[in-house]
Scaffold this motif. Structure first.
Motif, PDB file in Angstrom:
ATOM      1  N   TYR A   1      15.082  19.145  78.436  1.00 31.33           N
ATOM      2  CA  TYR A   1      16.465  18.957  78.053  1.00 31.33           C
ATOM      3  C   TYR A   1      17.321  18.805  79.305  1.00 31.33           C
ATOM      4  CZ  TYR A   1      20.787  19.461  75.507  1.00 31.33           C
ATOM      5  OH  TYR A   1      22.017  19.228  74.964  1.00 31.33           O
ATOM      6  N   GLU A   2      18.044  17.730  79.376  1.00 30.48           N
ATOM      7  CA  GLU A   2      18.859  17.487  80.562  1.00 30.48           C
ATOM      8  C   GLU A   2      20.306  17.897  80.357  1.00 30.48           C
ATOM      9  OE1 GLU A   2      18.391  13.684  82.325  1.00 30.48           O
ATOM     10  OE2 GLU A   2      16.241  13.680  82.010  1.00 30.48           O
ATOM     11  N   GLY A   3      20.842  17.675  79.189  1.00 35.38           N
ATOM     12  CA  GLY A   3      22.226  18.039  78.953  1.00 35.38           C
ATOM     13  C   GLY A   3      22.791  17.355  77.734  1.00 35.38           C
ATOM     14  N   THR A   4      24.034  17.678  77.453  1.00 34.95           N
ATOM     15  CA  THR A   4      24.687  17.172  76.246  1.00 34.95           C
ATOM     16  C   THR A   4      25.396  15.845  76.458  1.00 34.95           C
ATOM     17  OG1 THR A   4      26.719  18.357  76.785  1.00 34.95           O
ATOM     18  CG2 THR A   4      25.088  19.534  75.430  1.00 34.95           C
ATOM     19  N   GLY A   5      25.603  15.458  77.711  1.00 35.84           N
ATOM     20  CA  GLY A   5      26.348  14.231  77.996  1.00 35.84           C
ATOM     21  C   GLY A   5      27.852  14.436  77.954  1.00 35.84           C
ATOM     22  N   LEU A   6      28.296  15.669  77.710  1.00 31.83           N
ATOM     23  CA  LEU A   6      29.730  15.962  77.654  1.00 31.83           C
ATOM     24  C   LEU A   6      30.304  16.028  79.072  1.00 31.83           C
ATOM     25  CD1 LEU A   6      32.057  16.811  75.683  1.00 31.83           C
ATOM     26  CD2 LEU A   6      31.513  19.151  76.326  1.00 31.83           C
ATOM     27  N   HIS A   7      31.445  15.330  79.283  1.00 30.16           N
ATOM     28  CA  HIS A   7      32.074  15.315  80.604  1.00 30.16           C
ATOM     29  C   HIS A   7      33.581  15.556  80.540  1.00 30.16           C
ATOM     30  CE1 HIS A   7      28.464  13.898  82.663  1.00 30.16           C
ATOM     31  NE2 HIS A   7      28.289  13.087  81.647  1.00 30.16           N
ATOM     32  N   ASP A   8      34.118  15.937  79.375  1.00 34.98           N
ATOM     33  CA  ASP A   8      35.576  16.032  79.255  1.00 34.98           C
ATOM     34  C   ASP A   8      36.110  17.453  79.055  1.00 34.98           C
ATOM     35  OD1 ASP A   8      34.736  16.465  76.656  1.00 34.98           O
ATOM     36  OD2 ASP A   8      36.078  14.995  75.752  1.00 34.98           O
ATOM     37  N   ALA A   9      35.250  18.475  79.144  1.00 35.27           N
ATOM     38  CA  ALA A   9      35.733  19.854  78.997  1.00 35.27           C
ATOM     39  C   ALA A   9      36.523  20.252  80.239  1.00 35.27           C
ATOM     40  CB  ALA A   9      34.563  20.809  78.798  1.00 35.27           C
ATOM     41  N   THR A  10      37.529  21.080  80.047  1.00 38.56           N
ATOM     42  CA  THR A  10      38.357  21.535  81.166  1.00 38.56           C
ATOM     43  C   THR A  10      38.202  23.047  81.353  1.00 38.56           C
ATOM     44  OG1 THR A  10      40.288  21.987  79.787  1.00 38.56           O
ATOM     45  CG2 THR A  10      40.068  19.733  80.671  1.00 38.56           C
ATOM     46  N   VAL A  11      38.552  23.518  82.534  1.00 36.96           N
ATOM     47  CA  VAL A  11      38.514  24.948  82.819  1.00 36.96           C
ATOM     48  C   VAL A  11      39.441  25.689  81.858  1.00 36.96           C
ATOM     49  CG1 VAL A  11      39.124  26.689  84.546  1.00 36.96           C
ATOM     50  CG2 VAL A  11      37.802  24.674  85.220  1.00 36.96           C
ATOM     51  N   ALA A  12      40.620  25.148  81.621  1.00 36.52           N
ATOM     52  CA  ALA A  12      41.578  25.792  80.709  1.00 36.52           C
ATOM     53  C   ALA A  12      40.993  25.904  79.301  1.00 36.52           C
ATOM     54  CB  ALA A  12      42.880  25.003  80.683  1.00 36.52           C
ATOM     55  N   GLU A  13      40.252  24.914  78.893  1.00 41.95           N
ATOM     56  CA  GLU A  13      39.646  24.921  77.568  1.00 41.95           C
ATOM     57  C   GLU A  13      38.485  25.930  77.484  1.00 41.95           C
ATOM     58  OE1 GLU A  13      38.164  21.446  74.496  1.00 41.95           O
ATOM     59  OE2 GLU A  13      37.980  21.101  76.640  1.00 41.95           O
ATOM     60  N   ALA A  14      37.757  26.120  78.571  1.00 42.96           N
ATOM     61  CA  ALA A  14      36.619  27.045  78.589  1.00 42.96           C
ATOM     62  C   ALA A  14      37.066  28.499  78.735  1.00 42.96           C
ATOM     63  CB  ALA A  14      35.660  26.679  79.714  1.00 42.96           C
ATOM     64  N   ALA A  15      38.187  28.712  79.401  1.00 39.06           N
ATOM     65  CA  ALA A  15      38.673  30.083  79.608  1.00 39.06           C
ATOM     66  C   ALA A  15      39.013  30.712  78.260  1.00 39.06           C
ATOM     67  CB  ALA A  15      39.891  30.078  80.518  1.00 39.06           C
ATOM     68  N   GLY A  16      38.703  31.990  78.139  1.00 42.90           N
ATOM     69  CA  GLY A  16      38.991  32.704  76.901  1.00 42.90           C
ATOM     70  C   GLY A  16      37.824  33.569  76.492  1.00 42.90           C
ATOM     71  N   SER A  17      37.815  33.993  75.242  1.00 39.36           N
ATOM     72  CA  SER A  17      36.790  34.902  74.725  1.00 39.36           C
ATOM     73  C   SER A  17      35.772  34.154  73.889  1.00 39.36           C
ATOM     74  CB  SER A  17      37.441  35.989  73.878  1.00 39.36           C
ATOM     75  OG  SER A  17      38.250  36.808  74.691  1.00 39.36           O
ATOM     76  N   TRP A  18      34.507  34.527  74.057  1.00 40.02           N
ATOM     77  CA  TRP A  18      33.381  33.890  73.380  1.00 40.02           C
ATOM     78  C   TRP A  18      32.504  34.965  72.757  1.00 40.02           C
ATOM     79  CZ3 TRP A  18      32.909  28.560  73.497  1.00 40.02           C
ATOM     80  CH2 TRP A  18      33.772  27.898  74.378  1.00 40.02           C
ATOM     81  N   ASP A  19      31.983  34.686  71.560  1.00 50.09           N
ATOM     82  CA  ASP A  19      31.103  35.618  70.861  1.00 50.09           C
ATOM     83  C   ASP A  19      29.751  34.990  70.594  1.00 50.09           C
ATOM     84  OD1 ASP A  19      32.835  37.848  70.533  1.00 50.09           O
ATOM     85  OD2 ASP A  19      33.899  36.759  68.955  1.00 50.09           O
ATOM     86  N   GLY A  20      28.707  35.841  70.624  1.00 49.24           N
ATOM     87  CA  GLY A  20      27.348  35.408  70.316  1.00 49.24           C
ATOM     88  C   GLY A  20      26.695  36.376  69.356  1.00 49.24           C
ATOM     89  N   ASP A  21      25.388  36.244  69.207  1.00 55.54           N
ATOM     90  CA  ASP A  21      24.622  37.094  68.294  1.00 55.54           C
ATOM     91  C   ASP A  21      24.634  38.552  68.738  1.00 55.54           C
ATOM     92  OD1 ASP A  21      23.917  34.942  66.730  1.00 55.54           O
ATOM     93  OD2 ASP A  21      22.013  34.597  67.753  1.00 55.54           O
ATOM     94  N   GLN A  22      24.526  39.423  67.773  1.00 56.99           N
ATOM     95  CA  GLN A  22      24.352  40.855  67.979  1.00 56.99           C
ATOM     96  C   GLN A  22      25.355  41.446  68.966  1.00 56.99           C
ATOM     97  OE1 GLN A  22      20.218  41.534  68.868  1.00 56.99           O
ATOM     98  NE2 GLN A  22      19.546  40.376  67.096  1.00 56.99           N
ATOM     99  N   GLN A  23      26.611  41.147  68.745  1.00 59.14           N
ATOM    100  CA  GLN A  23      27.742  41.690  69.504  1.00 59.14           C
ATOM    101  C   GLN A  23      27.811  41.228  70.962  1.00 59.14           C
ATOM    102  OE1 GLN A  23      27.302  45.913  68.914  1.00 59.14           O
ATOM    103  NE2 GLN A  23      28.408  45.825  66.972  1.00 59.14           N
ATOM    104  N   ALA A  24      27.169  40.132  71.290  1.00 55.27           N
ATOM    105  CA  ALA A  24      27.328  39.570  72.632  1.00 55.27           C
ATOM    106  C   ALA A  24      28.761  39.048  72.745  1.00 55.27           C
ATOM    107  CB  ALA A  24      26.336  38.441  72.862  1.00 55.27           C
ATOM    108  N   HIS A  25      29.377  39.301  73.888  1.00 54.91           N
ATOM    109  CA  HIS A  25      30.762  38.869  74.091  1.00 54.91           C
ATOM    110  C   HIS A  25      30.951  38.489  75.559  1.00 54.91           C
ATOM    111  CE1 HIS A  25      35.012  38.578  73.134  1.00 54.91           C
ATOM    112  NE2 HIS A  25      35.257  39.179  74.282  1.00 54.91           N
ATOM    113  N   LEU A  26      31.726  37.457  75.767  1.00 49.45           N
ATOM    114  CA  LEU A  26      31.984  36.945  77.103  1.00 49.45           C
ATOM    115  C   LEU A  26      33.464  36.605  77.196  1.00 49.45           C
ATOM    116  CD1 LEU A  26      30.943  35.695  79.794  1.00 49.45           C
ATOM    117  CD2 LEU A  26      30.405  33.640  78.510  1.00 49.45           C
ATOM    118  N   THR A  27      34.101  37.061  78.257  1.00 51.08           N
ATOM    119  CA  THR A  27      35.493  36.693  78.503  1.00 51.08           C
ATOM    120  C   THR A  27      35.553  35.959  79.833  1.00 51.08           C
ATOM    121  OG1 THR A  27      36.265  38.649  77.312  1.00 51.08           O
ATOM    122  CG2 THR A  27      37.861  37.519  78.711  1.00 51.08           C
ATOM    123  N   LEU A  28      36.024  34.727  79.775  1.00 51.43           N
ATOM    124  CA  LEU A  28      36.172  33.885  80.965  1.00 51.43           C
ATOM    125  C   LEU A  28      37.654  33.812  81.311  1.00 51.43           C
ATOM    126  CD1 LEU A  28      33.812  30.973  79.840  1.00 51.43           C
ATOM    127  CD2 LEU A  28      33.236  32.971  81.247  1.00 51.43           C
TER     128      LEU A  28
END
Length: 178
Positions: A34-61
């Protein structure tokens, strides 16, 4: 006649080489190629924030490039060890030819948990004190960002998905006192 013998002599060797090649490529799962999704338009401002995953995984950027990690599993084979890391670190959004990735470095580990469904590996390795995740960045059907890493055996193609934490609904202003 001599030429025919020579060709026949190569058939078993060719068959063996073809079988070995088939066996080796049969063990190479989607994650390995797998090389990647081909996505090139995401921004830092768009990625910053809170993210949730399985079994209470949490990430704040945070916008400043710092991150807070809570109960995040290892990627690839490290997932099988069953540890989940929490702590602080740094992140950046990279743009590679095959698509963008979010690179997250845990620099200060504050806690280690074990995933409830984990089957401890035979190696019984200690969880790392620092760790790097390389999330692929993609968009869902509503054009929202999603982050994912492959987990476990690369042949399985299993992945861990993080989605944006739903925003808190705006609170209505209190009625003015009369």
């Amino acid at each position: 006649m001599g030429r025919e013998r020579t060709m026949r002599g190569h058939r078993p060797r060719t068959a063996v080489l073809a079988a070995v090649a088939l066996l080796l490529t049969g063990c190479a799962g989607v994650a390995q190629y797998y090389e990647g999704t081909g996505l090139h338009d995401a921004t830092v401002a768009e990625a910053a924030g809170s993210w949730d995953g399985d079994q209470q995984a949490h990430l704040t950027l945070h916008q400043d490039g710092t991150a807070t990690v809570e109960r995040l599993d290892g990627q690839d084979w490290a997932y099988d060890d069953g540890w989940r890391l929490s702590g602080a670190g740094r992140w950046e959004l990279t743009d590679e030819e095959a698509g963008q990735r979010l690179v997250l470095d845990l620099t200060t580990r504050t806690a280690v948990d074990t995933r409830p469904d984990a089957r401890r590996s035979l190696s019984n390795t200690e969880p790392p004190t620092a760790y790097r995740w390389r999330f692929h960045v993609k968009r869902d059907r509503q054009h929202r960002l999603e982050l994912f890493v492959f987990i476990g055996d690369p042949d399985s193609g299993s992945h861990h998905l993080l989605t944006r934490t739903p925003a808190e609904p705006p609170t209505a202003p209190l009625p003015a006192a009369q």
